[in-house]
Motif scaffolding. Sequence first.
Motif, PDB file in Angstrom:
ATOM      1  N   PHE A 188       0.821  -1.205   0.000  1.00 30.21           N
ATOM      2  CA  PHE A 188       0.000   0.000   0.000  1.00 30.21           C
ATOM      3  C   PHE A 188       0.863   1.267   0.000  1.00 30.21           C
ATOM      4  CE2 PHE A 188      -2.459   3.361   2.158  1.00 30.21           C
ATOM      5  CZ  PHE A 188      -3.479   3.468   1.235  1.00 30.21           C
ATOM      6  N   GLY A 189       2.061   1.185   0.684  1.00 32.24           N
ATOM      7  CA  GLY A 189       2.964   2.333   0.672  1.00 32.24           C
ATOM      8  C   GLY A 189       3.404   2.687  -0.731  1.00 32.24           C
ATOM      9  N   GLU A 190       3.719   1.671  -1.557  1.00 26.16           N
ATOM     10  CA  GLU A 190       4.100   1.932  -2.942  1.00 26.16           C
ATOM     11  C   GLU A 190       2.940   2.554  -3.721  1.00 26.16           C
ATOM     12  OE1 GLU A 190       5.387  -1.740  -4.560  1.00 26.16           O
ATOM     13  OE2 GLU A 190       7.190  -1.895  -3.312  1.00 26.16           O
ATOM     14  N   LEU A 191       1.746   2.003  -3.500  1.00 30.43           N
ATOM     15  CA  LEU A 191       0.563   2.528  -4.187  1.00 30.43           C
ATOM     16  C   LEU A 191       0.277   3.971  -3.755  1.00 30.43           C
ATOM     17  CD1 LEU A 191      -1.929   2.031  -6.002  1.00 30.43           C
ATOM     18  CD2 LEU A 191      -3.118   1.198  -3.964  1.00 30.43           C
ATOM     19  N   ASN A 243      -3.430   5.527   9.291  1.00 28.32           N
ATOM     20  CA  ASN A 243      -2.642   6.764   9.243  1.00 28.32           C
ATOM     21  C   ASN A 243      -2.003   6.951   7.874  1.00 28.32           C
ATOM     22  OD1 ASN A 243      -3.264   7.416  11.872  1.00 28.32           O
ATOM     23  ND2 ASN A 243      -1.457   6.415  12.734  1.00 28.32           N
ATOM     24  N   LEU A 244      -1.474   5.845   7.306  1.00 25.89           N
ATOM     25  CA  LEU A 244      -0.894   5.914   5.967  1.00 25.89           C
ATOM     26  C   LEU A 244      -1.971   6.276   4.941  1.00 25.89           C
ATOM     27  CD1 LEU A 244       1.529   5.530   4.106  1.00 25.89           C
ATOM     28  CD2 LEU A 244       1.025   3.082   4.031  1.00 25.89           C
ATOM     29  N   LEU A 245      -3.173   5.710   5.123  1.00 19.19           N
ATOM     30  CA  LEU A 245      -4.286   6.017   4.220  1.00 19.19           C
ATOM     31  C   LEU A 245      -4.695   7.493   4.341  1.00 19.19           C
ATOM     32  CD1 LEU A 245      -6.437   5.103   2.225  1.00 19.19           C
ATOM     33  CD2 LEU A 245      -7.817   4.300   4.143  1.00 19.19           C
ATOM     34  N   GLY A 246      -4.728   8.043   5.583  1.00 17.73           N
ATOM     35  CA  GLY A 246      -5.066   9.447   5.773  1.00 17.73           C
ATOM     36  C   GLY A 246      -4.051  10.368   5.130  1.00 17.73           C
ATOM     37  N   ALA A 247      -2.753  10.027   5.259  1.00 18.25           N
ATOM     38  CA  ALA A 247      -1.716  10.842   4.622  1.00 18.25           C
ATOM     39  C   ALA A 247      -1.854  10.815   3.111  1.00 18.25           C
ATOM     40  CB  ALA A 247      -0.334  10.339   5.043  1.00 18.25           C
ATOM     41  N   THR A 248      -2.226   9.654   2.562  1.00 12.39           N
ATOM     42  CA  THR A 248      -2.414   9.538   1.106  1.00 12.39           C
ATOM     43  C   THR A 248      -3.579  10.411   0.637  1.00 12.39           C
ATOM     44  OG1 THR A 248      -1.603   7.271   1.212  1.00 12.39           O
ATOM     45  CG2 THR A 248      -2.808   7.920  -0.779  1.00 12.39           C
ATOM     46  N   VAL A 249      -4.695  10.369   1.365  1.00 14.83           N
ATOM     47  CA  VAL A 249      -5.853  11.201   1.009  1.00 14.83           C
ATOM     48  C   VAL A 249      -5.481  12.677   1.064  1.00 14.83           C
ATOM     49  CG1 VAL A 249      -8.169  11.898   1.723  1.00 14.83           C
ATOM     50  CG2 VAL A 249      -7.536   9.482   1.748  1.00 14.83           C
ATOM     51  N   ASP A 250      -4.747  13.072   2.107  1.00 19.08           N
ATOM     52  CA  ASP A 250      -4.325  14.466   2.237  1.00 19.08           C
ATOM     53  C   ASP A 250      -3.443  14.878   1.062  1.00 19.08           C
ATOM     54  OD1 ASP A 250      -3.991  16.991   3.472  1.00 19.08           O
ATOM     55  OD2 ASP A 250      -2.059  16.329   4.262  1.00 19.08           O
ATOM     56  N   ARG A 251      -2.498  13.976   0.685  1.00 16.30           N
ATOM     57  CA  ARG A 251      -1.620  14.292  -0.449  1.00 16.30           C
ATOM     58  C   ARG A 251      -2.422  14.485  -1.733  1.00 16.30           C
ATOM     59  NH1 ARG A 251       0.549  11.681  -4.709  1.00 16.30           N
ATOM     60  NH2 ARG A 251      -0.304   9.660  -4.109  1.00 16.30           N
ATOM     61  N   LEU A 252      -3.363  13.592  -1.981  1.00 16.55           N
ATOM     62  CA  LEU A 252      -4.151  13.702  -3.217  1.00 16.55           C
ATOM     63  C   LEU A 252      -5.014  14.955  -3.210  1.00 16.55           C
ATOM     64  CD1 LEU A 252      -5.234   9.998  -3.812  1.00 16.55           C
ATOM     65  CD2 LEU A 252      -3.461  11.278  -4.988  1.00 16.55           C
TER      66      LEU A 252
END
Length: 719
Positions: free
Chosen positions: A17-20, A160-169
């Motif tokens: 998921f980190g790569e994605l 937390n990783l998912l939240g950071a990804t949403v914030d980045r997008l």
Amino acid sequence: MSSVHVLLRQRTALAKFGELALKGNDLDEILHQACHLVSEALDTPLAKVMELQADGRNLLVRSGVGWKPGVVGHELVPAKERSSEGFALQTGEPVVSTDITTEDRFDYPQFLKDHGVRALVNVIILGPEGQPPFGLLEVDSPVEREFSPDDIDFLRTYANLLGATVDRLNKVQALEHSEAELREREAQYCAATVLNPQIPWTADAQGFIDSFDDRWLTLTGRSREELLGEGWLQVPHPDYRERMQQAWRHSLATGAAYDIRTCLQTASGGYGWYRVRAFAQTDEQGQRQRWYGTIEDIQERMDLESALVHWNETLEERVRDRTAALEQEQAERAVTEEKLRQSQKMEAVGQLTGGIAHDFNNMLAGVISSLELLQLRIARGRLDDLDRYIILALTSANRAAGLTHRLLAFSRQQRLEPKNLQASLLVSELEDLIRRTVGPGIRFEILIGDTGVIHCDPNQLENALLNLAINARDAMPDGGVLTLETKRVSVEPHYGELRDLPIGDYLKISLTDTGIGMSPDTVARVFEPFFTTKPLGEGTGLGLSMVFGFMEQSGGQIRVHSQLGAGTSVSLFFPRGSKGIEQIDELASAEPDACPTGNGERVLVVDDEPVVRKTMAAALKELGYQVMEAADGASALARFKASPDIQVLVTDIGLAGGMTGKVLYSQLIALDPQLRVLFVSGFAGPLFEEGLPSQALLLSKPFTMNEFSRCVSQLVRSP
């Protein structure tokens, strides 16, 4: 399965998921893969991401795996106190339910039970600092299950990783949107600059030119270095150079706009006519920061004006010659026509002033005497029962306003305000007023039928019926019977031909008297303006003419049937149901008794009549507004620029000083597009043929303070 194997699988899911999360740009695809990977990591067929909605009270199943159609993208889960979702959002802590069939802490959504869910665990997906969470990540199991502390830690890290990804997008999307807007604005600015025939230029606060469009270089044939600073003084014709300098110094000293027509030398060496303008940009303290100006080619305009002047001079000469040739032969006819016009005018004026002056004198007598009595009682300290005199004065004043209202309606200058109304109700409410108007010597009968809804101005309909009742009363000096009847009628071809009425369904309102009646010749002239059979001074001859004008404006018809010695019947025909008006306007309900109040909003009142201006300002101050006053457009502009937080402009349309209220508003809205405006005017004609602006209301003088305050309140509270 060993704990080592489970840990390895969870770490593998985090790595994938980190790569994605680093490479992916499609949020929906990332959320779907997140659900798929977490489902594999915890060895369960069901997982979902629930997104918190803007209301903060509901969660949408945004993505998921293992769910039947109709869940993902559709199912809305309330985040209530008695729900595991609501508990997780409120506390920020994970929620674990090992068996929801025996769980009594929470209520669970029906769609979980429909999918056979027995156990679940959810963790919060945090949002950026200072913002609400994105939602919840939830894993569901179809069998009873204990989720270990390692499972919980894995899910929190994953969320937390998912939240950071949403914030980045979200940030990437916002940046892309901003860049696109910036590119669009730049393109629009470039297009506007190229297409604008005027050449823009700027100067600093001291008046030194520091930028201009390249077209200025092309026009003058000079270099940029030559024209910067005060180099522009090389371009004007010597005869105009000093005048331009003086005007520019005046603008720099006072801040007034710079606007001058002058001759400028072009690259060819010749001169042409141009208009040079500039205005100052000021800061919040009113200090001038920069000057923005334009140069406009007006050579064609000047040539046209010169040609028009020459044409007018020769035209006047030709007209004088022609007039001199015709004067002798037309002298006698002109004298005769002038005498005839004067005779007709004096006859009309005599017929008009007799009744109008009589009515107005009566009304003004009521106003003056009531106010004098009020003043006398106040001077003597007798403050009880003062409302009686105020009501008498207001009643007389409103009657005077109603007379001018009816006159304007007759001349087709009064703006009607039609509504959908129940005619039988309005007629019933008029019964007592008509009965008192005609007096005890006349028996008044009213027959109300099932009339339905019509579309017209209720005030004008009341005026029309009262006017007809007064005419009927005057036609029965020795008493008689007056009958007011309302009923539905359907005009068939034969009936319509006899009465010259279009075929259709109508509401018919008729007043029938047993008076002296009229001859056919009188009936034929009854709608003519100023025609009356009453003695001089007892009528204006406008009554039936105004009723006729009102009916035409309302899309209806009026018919009069009369016979000498047998009475008269006047019938008003209003179309029914043909225009989708079978519902009464809610706005036609009773108006509120109290005037709406303000909350410190700033209002600019502009009127060249001091009494009206100060009355409006005083009323607004009483209602809680902050009020500024101006007597003309120029002073209103100055006050607005000094107080840019003004929310509402109240302005008369006809102002002294050469600037109308409409022109003033067009200049102010260029400074503040959010400015709302209430136009007030004593002239009620078609002032806005193109329609009122979207942020504007129109109020005709005279008006009540209740009407005035409601209009201002509506503008203040409009989005």
